[in-house]
Design a protein around this motif. Sequence first.
Motif, PDB file in Angstrom:
ATOM      1  N   GLY A   1       0.826  -1.216   0.000  1.00 45.22           N
ATOM      2  CA  GLY A   1       0.000   0.000   0.000  1.00 45.22           C
ATOM      3  C   GLY A   1       0.849   1.249   0.000  1.00 45.22           C
ATOM      4  N   GLY A   2       0.289   2.351   0.450  1.00 43.61           N
ATOM      5  CA  GLY A   2       1.025   3.616   0.467  1.00 43.61           C
ATOM      6  C   GLY A   2       0.134   4.712  -0.009  1.00 43.61           C
ATOM      7  N   ARG A   3       0.599   5.414  -1.033  1.00 45.02           N
ATOM      8  CA  ARG A   3      -0.172   6.564  -1.505  1.00 45.02           C
ATOM      9  C   ARG A   3      -1.598   6.186  -1.877  1.00 45.02           C
TER      10      ARG A   3
ATOM     11  N   SER B   1      -4.703   3.193  -1.620  1.00 41.99           N
ATOM     12  CA  SER B   1      -5.125   2.145  -0.710  1.00 41.99           C
ATOM     13  C   SER B   1      -4.608   0.776  -1.160  1.00 41.99           C
TER      14      SER B   1
END
Lengths: 565, 134
Positions: B83-85, B87
Amino acid sequence: MRLSTRVLLATSLAVLSAAAIAWHFLLPPGLEPLLAALLLPGAALAYAVQALRESEARLRKSREHLARAQRAADIGSWELDLKSRALEWSDELFRVLGLSREQDAPAFERLIGCLEEADRGETTNWLELACAGATVPAIEGRLVRPDGRERWVRMEAAVLRDDGGEIETVVGTVETITQRKLAELELRDSQQHLARAQRIAAVGSFEHRFGTLVLEWSEESYRIFGIAPGTPMTVEAHEALALEEDREKLHETYRRAREGRTVPAIEYRIRRPDGVLRTVHRESEILRDSAGAPIGIIGVCRDVTELRAEQHRNAELEAQLHHAQRMEALGTLAGGIAHDLNNTLLPVMVLADALQRKLPKGSAEAERLQLIRQAGDRARGLVRQILAFSRREDPNRAVLDLAAVLRQSMSLVRAGVPTTVRIEERIDEVAPVLGDAGQLHQVLLNLIANAIDAIGDSIGTITLALNNEADAPGPGAEPGPCVHFSVADTGCGMDEGTLKRIFEPFFTTKAVGQGTGLGLSVVHGIVTSHGGRIEATSRVGEGTRFDIFLPALGAGRTAPKEIAA
Amino acid sequence: VNNRVLLIDDDIIVRQTIANVLTEAGYEVVSAADGVAGMRAYRKNRPDLVITDIIMPDQEGIQTLMEIHKVDPTAKVIAISGGGRTSNLRILDVARTMGANDTLAKPFDLEELLAVVRRWLPLDGGPTLQDSAE
């Protein structure tokens, strides 16, 4: 008494006196009838001529005097003999009307004709009344002069009665008042101009002289304070309009002015007679006499209610924008951290599992690995929370009955609530909402946990309320009907500084190790991702209250198909 | 034996960890640090199963996934993501839509990993970690 009468009387007296004297002393008895017939008419005539001359000289003098006076005063006069209907005009009246004795004969029609069309009717009536002997007030009118210049005149009339009380003559004056009238009109224009300017700018003015009670207000001031123009106003009555907490501030301006100290601009709230609250901004200056001693206070006031409300709204919006930007920045940061943490946690969990499976169950090593594994799980949970507030984790939306969700959550929570804390529930049946049951459950748990912490070791109450609202309040929430949920505690409360920051990630008031500082930011993230709004109000020592507004389904709002499916 | 797994992930710790446990579970693991290297390794080794990260610096996972399916439409691919920026769940949803057979959100535990890998590449008669623990 008319001149001819006086002359006649004087002449008769002179004749009779002379005749009597001559008769008695001068004449022999036989000559008396003859002499009397010869002398008497001659002497009487001479006396009469002399008296007439003197009288005429006095009259001429008096006429000249009157003419000079009329000329100096710009007043012309007329005189109407009611018996003979003879009308006389003074020279000055000809001059005032712009006519000449040579070309024009005195006549009321001529006078009326000199007036402007609009003033003729009224003046005609007025003259008729005056000449009928009625007492009439002075009237004003405009003359149209042959040279085209407008002149204002003031006309007066009065009756003169003879000895028997019968009206003998009607006299009148026509006075030029152009200068005064123009000044008057100019003043009225200037006053109207000022009043209009004050109305447009919504600025009223005031003036007060020390030693008097009177407070003079402009029309706009009356409007600002909601009082009928012209109502007598005093300093005290003005102070009474101010809200009690602002009254001293207002009073102070008068005190300072009286002492000759600079008066600062003030802002104070008033309650108008109709009950409306307004905010007034007032700037004043001290009035001084020629020696510099303060004699009064003068200034302007302005209704700034809307301006201040607007400024307040802007500040609030700015704060919200600032908060949103901050959350966005933190969300981006959190997203990056979450990604790396997820990668980093992977070996901790996977390899701890792998090792643990090789060790005999219950061995010391296996137990240590179990702790590592648990730490990994907890860390994974934290990362999920970070992502939840930064809205990177998609909620699992379904049509929910919030009342049911709350009751379900409460059945889980109850066991963990200390006996010193009473929980009061006011849960109405509400419209359905579109939401993630798990996340909303988390919201409730977080808020209740905080409420319990706020009450601490003391005795307190937590009130849960759920009801429908016709409209979501304020910006940040979707407009329209909503479901309102609140959690209020009677705990320690927070100061304003803390209250402002509670939704920030990692902000906590709890001791290190007792809270992650993520709870409320997660709550905020969840509520916002549901299209809702959360508000917190708190007072130190009194408690804290959280209000959550979630958009209600139905009545113009339906679940998007792809989510409902 | 069909037991060859190609693992593509830019994080060396992730590569080493997954390779470590899968090797022990009886798989032959080939690793690559990005999509470009991953495609080279795919053509060279013709693995029976591909595990690929989705968000990577050079060539990201979705593109790699599509290229693999161009070479072999029947290739079995498991998408993983931290994930990260965006979802995590959404990334993996996209990967599934684009043809990934299965997905795993990081950090997963050993059991989750083995369950997914075995579903798509069972080792007939081969030893498993579960067995060795008992």
